[in-house]
Design a protein around this motif. Sequence first.
Motif, short mmCIF file in Angstrom:
data_model
loop_
_atom_site.label_atom_id
_atom_site.label_comp_id
_atom_site.label_asym_id
_atom_site.label_seq_id
_atom_site.Cartn_x
_atom_site.Cartn_y
_atom_site.Cartn_z
N VAL A 74 0.33 -1.35 0.41
CA VAL A 74 -0.42 -0.25 -0.22
C VAL A 74 0.65 1.16 -0.10
O VAL A 74 1.68 1.48 0.83
CB VAL A 74 -1.19 -0.28 1.14
CG1 VAL A 74 -1.56 1.60 1.68
CG2 VAL A 74 -1.62 -1.08 1.25
N LYS A 75 0.51 2.36 -0.96
CA LYS A 75 1.96 3.05 -1.09
C LYS A 75 0.70 4.51 -1.40
O LYS A 75 0.23 4.28 -2.26
CB LYS A 75 2.40 2.48 -2.54
CG LYS A 75 3.38 1.66 -1.94
CD LYS A 75 4.90 1.68 -3.20
CE LYS A 75 5.30 0.67 -3.26
NZ LYS A 75 6.45 0.34 -4.57
N PHE A 76 0.90 5.63 -1.15
CA PHE A 76 1.17 6.46 -1.19
C PHE A 76 1.26 8.53 -0.53
O PHE A 76 2.55 7.62 0.44
CB PHE A 76 -1.10 6.82 -0.81
CG PHE A 76 -0.93 6.76 0.81
CD1 PHE A 76 -0.52 7.37 2.05
CD2 PHE A 76 -1.31 4.85 1.43
CE1 PHE A 76 -1.13 7.18 3.34
CE2 PHE A 76 -1.15 5.04 2.67
CZ PHE A 76 -1.63 6.22 3.99
N ARG A 77 0.84 9.13 -0.77
CA ARG A 77 1.47 10.43 -0.56
C ARG A 77 0.72 11.16 0.31
O ARG A 77 0.02 10.90 0.09
CB ARG A 77 2.74 11.08 -1.25
CG ARG A 77 2.60 12.05 -0.82
CD ARG A 77 4.14 13.64 -1.62
NE ARG A 77 4.85 13.21 -1.83
CZ ARG A 77 6.08 13.49 -1.58
NH1 ARG A 77 6.42 14.22 -0.57
NH2 ARG A 77 7.05 13.06 -1.55
N LEU A 78 0.66 11.29 1.75
CA LEU A 78 -0.29 12.53 2.04
C LEU A 78 0.72 12.85 3.25
O LEU A 78 1.84 12.95 3.34
CB LEU A 78 -1.11 11.65 3.25
CG LEU A 78 -2.06 12.24 3.99
CD1 LEU A 78 -3.31 13.26 2.94
CD2 LEU A 78 -2.90 11.25 4.74
N LEU A 79 0.03 15.04 2.88
CA LEU A 79 0.95 15.81 3.70
C LEU A 79 2.27 16.07 3.79
O LEU A 79 3.00 16.14 4.36
CB LEU A 79 0.38 15.49 5.27
CG LEU A 79 -0.50 15.50 5.73
CD1 LEU A 79 -0.97 15.13 7.54
CD2 LEU A 79 -1.40 16.56 5.44
N GLY A 80 2.39 15.21 2.43
CA GLY A 80 3.81 15.26 2.19
C GLY A 80 5.22 13.93 2.60
O GLY A 80 6.35 14.71 1.68
N VAL A 81 4.34 13.27 3.21
CA VAL A 81 4.82 11.64 3.98
C VAL A 81 4.72 11.29 2.95
O VAL A 81 3.29 10.49 2.30
CB VAL A 81 4.46 11.62 5.18
CG1 VAL A 81 4.89 10.62 5.20
CG2 VAL A 81 5.49 13.07 6.02
#
Length: 319
Positions: A74-81
Amino acid sequence: MLRVRPFAACKSVHHPTLDHLHIASDVDRLFAAIGWQRYLTIDYPSYSELSWEVYTTFSFDKPSNLTLSTPDVVKFRLLGVDMSLSLNEFNILLGFIDPEAVSSPEYMNSACDYGQPFSRDYIDIWREWSVDKFTYNPSKSKSSYLKDPVLRYIHKFLAFNFSGRKDASCILSKAEFYFLWCMVNNVKVNFGYWLASQLKTVLTKPHKPLILGSIITHIAHRMCDLVGEDFKVHIARPTDPLDLACLERMGVIHRVQDQYQFAPPGKLRLRPPASITLPLLLSPLLLRLQTMQVFLHPSHVHHLNGMLSFRVCMCRYSS
């Protein structure tokens, strides 16, 4: 493009409504049966920037040897992380499992697909659970035909918050039907797996609204230890309560003197259009003004908050 897609509405649990309908304990019990108690407490608006960031970077890999501990699926970016997680880590981030419980047999056996009893017997289950004379069809069968009013209420919650539908027609999808069956039969369901699958589905359907915004905001709140700065974000869609007025408009309940009661199972009977209130008629206009960044004073429309400073520091992320 993701930025031109509308945001689906999310509905929060309205506890006074559950108490009025005398179903609070039943709803709690059924969500606990599948391990989704946390879902009932999530009550956040959808933010444009947060949802766009997740959806433009999201992926969910399902190798043939996938397990709950397979890394980096599971991969994603959130709040620049940038996040790269196993399903165990994703469920911990969501708050649906404690780190010390990931090795428990109950969690390890949580359903990541339709179980054999349901897949084999769902047509008979529908015949037993509903008053519908027709065979179950995931694109046509409606939850309004379910005999159990508590399941009808829970389906409304799932339709808005998991499937992201307006659901005026009460269509009961196969996944929603399966979740209800698991609740009744005390089968634990792996929330992280089904959520990741649902997010992935949005990316494959270019005309589908952006759903699960409330969950994405929930994840952002739980990432506080990874972020130490302020973010400017806009509310794309507020979360409205699944209250008596909402349920009455959808035909789930009706008023009998001074009390509300569940409508009998069968064909959906919506409240006549003449009784729709002015705020309900104006809500699409207000939502459109919001997406155009035309903000009204809070004293006029309390849920249009304009540009907010979003400080992610409300809880700790357990790794």
